[in-house]
Write a protein that holds these residues in place. Structure first.
Motif, PDB file in Angstrom:
ATOM      1  N   GLY A 130      44.898  60.809  65.673  1.00 33.52           N
ATOM      2  CA  GLY A 130      46.432  61.078  65.523  1.00 33.52           C
ATOM      3  C   GLY A 130      47.650  60.051  65.205  1.00 33.52           C
ATOM      4  O   GLY A 130      48.775  60.159  65.603  1.00 33.52           O
ATOM      5  N   GLU A 131      46.822  58.915  65.170  1.00 37.22           N
ATOM      6  CA  GLU A 131      47.806  57.708  65.075  1.00 37.22           C
ATOM      7  C   GLU A 131      48.374  57.414  63.792  1.00 37.22           C
ATOM      8  O   GLU A 131      47.985  56.478  63.004  1.00 37.22           O
ATOM      9  CB  GLU A 131      47.253  56.598  65.924  1.00 37.22           C
ATOM     10  CG  GLU A 131      46.816  56.339  67.163  1.00 37.22           C
ATOM     11  CD  GLU A 131      47.968  56.565  68.242  1.00 37.22           C
ATOM     12  OE1 GLU A 131      49.025  56.092  67.948  1.00 37.22           O
ATOM     13  OE2 GLU A 131      47.772  56.985  69.345  1.00 37.22           O
ATOM     14  N   TYR A 132      49.352  58.233  62.852  1.00 40.59           N
ATOM     15  CA  TYR A 132      49.199  58.341  61.741  1.00 40.59           C
ATOM     16  C   TYR A 132      50.076  57.200  61.243  1.00 40.59           C
ATOM     17  O   TYR A 132      50.111  56.702  60.078  1.00 40.59           O
ATOM     18  CB  TYR A 132      49.987  59.652  61.418  1.00 40.59           C
ATOM     19  CG  TYR A 132      49.209  60.713  61.715  1.00 40.59           C
ATOM     20  CD1 TYR A 132      47.852  60.850  61.014  1.00 40.59           C
ATOM     21  CD2 TYR A 132      49.693  61.849  62.531  1.00 40.59           C
ATOM     22  CE1 TYR A 132      47.197  62.137  61.344  1.00 40.59           C
ATOM     23  CE2 TYR A 132      48.790  62.743  63.208  1.00 40.59           C
ATOM     24  CZ  TYR A 132      47.496  62.737  62.394  1.00 40.59           C
ATOM     25  OH  TYR A 132      46.780  64.034  62.676  1.00 40.59           O
ATOM     26  N   ALA A 133      51.110  56.696  62.038  1.00 40.85           N
ATOM     27  CA  ALA A 133      52.098  55.548  61.493  1.00 40.85           C
ATOM     28  C   ALA A 133      51.431  54.213  61.730  1.00 40.85           C
ATOM     29  O   ALA A 133      51.404  53.284  60.554  1.00 40.85           O
ATOM     30  CB  ALA A 133      53.245  55.310  62.678  1.00 40.85           C
ATOM     31  N   GLU A 134      50.336  54.128  62.402  1.00 37.73           N
ATOM     32  CA  GLU A 134      49.586  52.832  62.345  1.00 37.73           C
ATOM     33  C   GLU A 134      48.498  53.158  61.372  1.00 37.73           C
ATOM     34  O   GLU A 134      48.214  51.936  60.501  1.00 37.73           O
ATOM     35  CB  GLU A 134      48.940  52.679  63.569  1.00 37.73           C
ATOM     36  CG  GLU A 134      48.000  51.237  63.941  1.00 37.73           C
ATOM     37  CD  GLU A 134      47.519  51.128  65.082  1.00 37.73           C
ATOM     38  OE1 GLU A 134      46.789  50.057  65.140  1.00 37.73           O
ATOM     39  OE2 GLU A 134      47.533  51.901  66.073  1.00 37.73           O
ATOM     40  N   ALA A 135      47.936  54.279  60.967  1.00 43.83           N
ATOM     41  CA  ALA A 135      47.137  54.421  59.917  1.00 43.83           C
ATOM     42  C   ALA A 135      47.798  54.073  58.539  1.00 43.83           C
ATOM     43  O   ALA A 135      47.302  53.584  57.458  1.00 43.83           O
ATOM     44  CB  ALA A 135      46.662  55.920  59.831  1.00 43.83           C
ATOM     45  N   GLU A 136      48.996  54.648  58.494  1.00 40.85           N
ATOM     46  CA  GLU A 136      50.025  54.237  57.487  1.00 40.85           C
ATOM     47  C   GLU A 136      50.072  52.870  57.020  1.00 40.85           C
ATOM     48  O   GLU A 136      49.976  52.161  55.958  1.00 40.85           O
ATOM     49  CB  GLU A 136      51.191  54.685  57.325  1.00 40.85           C
ATOM     50  CG  GLU A 136      52.279  54.443  56.259  1.00 40.85           C
ATOM     51  CD  GLU A 136      53.772  54.718  56.621  1.00 40.85           C
ATOM     52  OE1 GLU A 136      54.516  54.188  55.788  1.00 40.85           O
ATOM     53  OE2 GLU A 136      54.036  55.458  57.475  1.00 40.85           O
ATOM     54  N   THR A 137      50.144  51.794  58.296  1.00 35.57           N
ATOM     55  CA  THR A 137      50.317  50.495  58.155  1.00 35.57           C
ATOM     56  C   THR A 137      49.187  50.023  57.648  1.00 35.57           C
ATOM     57  O   THR A 137      49.222  49.177  56.593  1.00 35.57           O
ATOM     58  CB  THR A 137      50.691  49.765  59.295  1.00 35.57           C
ATOM     59  OG1 THR A 137      51.897  50.547  59.976  1.00 35.57           O
ATOM     60  CG2 THR A 137      50.922  48.252  59.359  1.00 35.57           C
TER      61      THR A 137
END
Length: 588
Positions: A166-173
């Motif tokens: 659920g770490e979507y912001a880091e996944a986006e990076t």
């Protein structure tokens, strides 16, 4: 299986394997093992790799590069055999030796680290995999380069871990770092590149960036269709996501257009009665409902029930859901006796299939109560609600969705009986319980909060309404969409509060902003749209702008005459407003 370090200490017990391996411990031995692997003779390849590692250890020593290279080969073979736990064991022993012999920034060490991350992912050890990626990827980027296959593999696995966690912001990076490298290696329209582009869109969507993602999906669909084929599941999934995102954004008319395009495509490629086609047909019902096209939605939904019954069976979950939808629509169309009867039939079916205290049976009871609320049978609805709450709490728990909905209905009963303080307590407690459930219940929490604000309007607590709406509207817009009925109702409540608090200029501004959204999301002739038009005219009258006010009042009058009739109290109120505006200097 014993780790290789232990095997190396037991060379004396492996006479057969070492004698066989001693014949060839050079490069040709590697080729022979690769041939066995490529021929899918994995057990033989494993035995040969193990023997080669032991033989090289005996010949050159356990810390020799040639021994460690054989050990790495063994780990790869174990991976091909899907022995992920064994791979993990071998690599955890091997990595410290590789670090000492080759160095922490050597290709050999980083390749083994990448393979260990892969093995962890395959065992669902996402937290450790993500942590190792965070440490390893900066080194891989610097030493191997972002486009190296081991860097790419590690970054892909990190993305997989982050999405699972659920770490979507880091996944986006990480996706934004991955995609340029994939485009460089494979091209912008290579299949894997396109798949990871859609993963980026999903990561953005999970962060609530719905408008951006809807546009990106619309842009990429032609490319997906060209590369994968029009009927490929990835293309259909992308089209479904556009529909979902437009619905989340409250753009129901656009969503309807997309549903009908998808439906035509499915009918052409999969057939009129394929399950995917039928599912798409069923998605029109909530869409039409959200646009206020209740009669059309009910007729469409009713037409599907015989088809679902024939294709899927009368007691299939999707068939029963259609019947449920029809009952809800009958209720909303004020066909309350028919709705209550259908919910009763569904309750009997669910009790037979799943038990009297199943969630489905209890939900049916809850909807029967709602039908009674709509019929004004509030005393009976209160008794049934309190009984159902006790059953739901015992059978499903106090924070179960069904239990909370039963309490929500009780709050509506109390509101209808004019017991506003009791209703406020019930709404507040339900709202607090939804807060305990976190993101999974965010939609229900926001809608319940909207109902609590409606209660405050009924209690004429306009200062509280103003404060509540200011904090609620951004959440409702994000969670429900800008054109969702509850979002629009809340914005109308804010405008009403501003008007009642003698702030007509601010009320005018809010009504001007929300009226076009009501027209788009609810329809030009919906009651809420007509109320907004009437109220905006009142604000403009208060501000001594009769010429600006008159067109809004006349639009509300025309709509109310058509919807409610000339003799309805709301129509008469708008007629009086029109007359007053004309006398005050407005033009007919």
């Amino acid at each position: 299986m014993k780790p290789l370090l232990a095997c190396l200490l037991l060379l004396c017990t492996l006479h057969f394997h070492t004698a066989r391996a001693a014949a060839d411990i050079g490069p040709d031995a590697f080729s022979a093992i690769f041939d066995l692997r490529d021929a899918h003779k994995l057990a033989e390849a494993e035995a040969a790799a193990r023997a080669l590692t032991v033989a090289r250890g005996q010949a050159f020593g356990g810390m020799d590069k040639r021994t460690l290279e054989a050990w790495m080969l063994l780990a790869e073979i174990l991976g091909a055999e899907k022995l992920d736990a064994d791979v993990e064991v071998q690599l955890r022993e091997l990595l410290p030796l590789l670090q000492r012999v080759f160095g922490a920034e050597s290709p050999e060490y980083m390749k083994a680290e990448s393979n260990l991350i892969f093995a962890l992912i395959l065992q669902d050890k996402y937290t450790e995999a993500a942590a190792r990626c965070r440490s390893a990827l900066p080194v891989m980027d610097r030493v191997l380069g972002p486009a190296d296959k081991h860097t790419l593999q590690s970054r892909k696995k990190m993305i997989q871990s982050l999405i699972h966690l659920g770490e979507y912001a880091e996944a986006e990076t990480q996706l934004r770092k991955l995609l340029p490298a994939m485009i460089k290696v494979n091209g912008a329209e290579q299949r894997d590149t396109l798949i990871y582009k859609t993963q980026l869109y999903d990561a953005l969507c999970d962060q609530g960036k719905h408008a951006e993602v809807a546009e990106q999906y619309r842009t990429i669909i032609p490319t997906l269709a060209r590369v994968f084929g029009t009927a490929d599941e990835k293309v259909l999934t992308a089209r479904r996501k556009v529909v979902l995102l437009l619905s989340v954004l409250g753009k129901y008319a656009e969503a309807e257009t997309q549903i009908r395009k998808l439906l035509t495509l499915l009918q052409k490629t999969k057939g009129a009665e394929h399950p995917d086609t039928l599912l798409c047909q069923s998605e029109l019902t909530p869409n039409l409902t959200a646009q206020g096209k209740l009669a059309e939605a009910e007729a469409h939904n009713r037409s599907l029930i015989p088809v679902f019954t024939r294709v899927l069976g009368p007691e299939d979950a999707k068939t029963l859901q259609l019947r449920w939808n029809s009952a809800v629509l009958l209720r909303d169309l004020a066909k309350l006796t028919e709705a209550e009867a259908e919910f009763g039939r569904l309750q009997v079916i669910h009790e037979r299939l799943r038990g009297a205290e199943s969630k489905e049976a209890l939900n049916s009871q809850g909807e029967i109560i709602v039908a009674k609320i709509y019929q004004g049978k509030l005393a009976e609805a209160e008794v049934l609600s309190r009984s159902l709450i006790a059953t739901d709490t015992r059978a499903l728990g106090p924070e179960a969705d069904t239990t909370l909905h039963a309490r929500w209905n009780l709050a509506k009963v109390l509101r209808g009986q004019g017991r506003l303080d009791e209703a406020a307590v019930e709404y507040s407690q339900v709202l607090e319980l939804y807060g305990h459930l976190g993101k999974a219940a965010e939609n229900e929490k926001v809608r319940c909060h909207c109902d609590l604000v409606t209660l405050m309007v009924l209690a004429a607590k306009y200062a509280e309404v103003k404060d509540q709406c200011r904090s609620l509207i951004p959440a409702a817009t994000q969670v429900l969409g800008s054109q969702h009925r509850k979002t629009l109702e809340t914005r109308l409540h804010l405008a009403r509060a501003l008007y009642e608090l003698k702030e007509p200029a601010d009320a005018e501004q809010e009504y001007r902003q929300v009226l076009p959204l009501c027209q788009q999301g609810l329809g030009a002739e919906s009651p809420d749209t007509l109320n907004a038009s009437h109220s905006l005219a009142l604000c403009l009258k208060e501000l001594n702008k009769p010429q600006q006010a008159l067109p809004y009042a006349q639009a509300a009058l025309t709509g109310r005459q058509k919807l409610l009739g000339q003799d309805h109290a709301d129509t008469q109120a708008t007629q009086r407003l029109v007359d007053e505006l004309k006398k005050a200097g407005g033009k007919a």
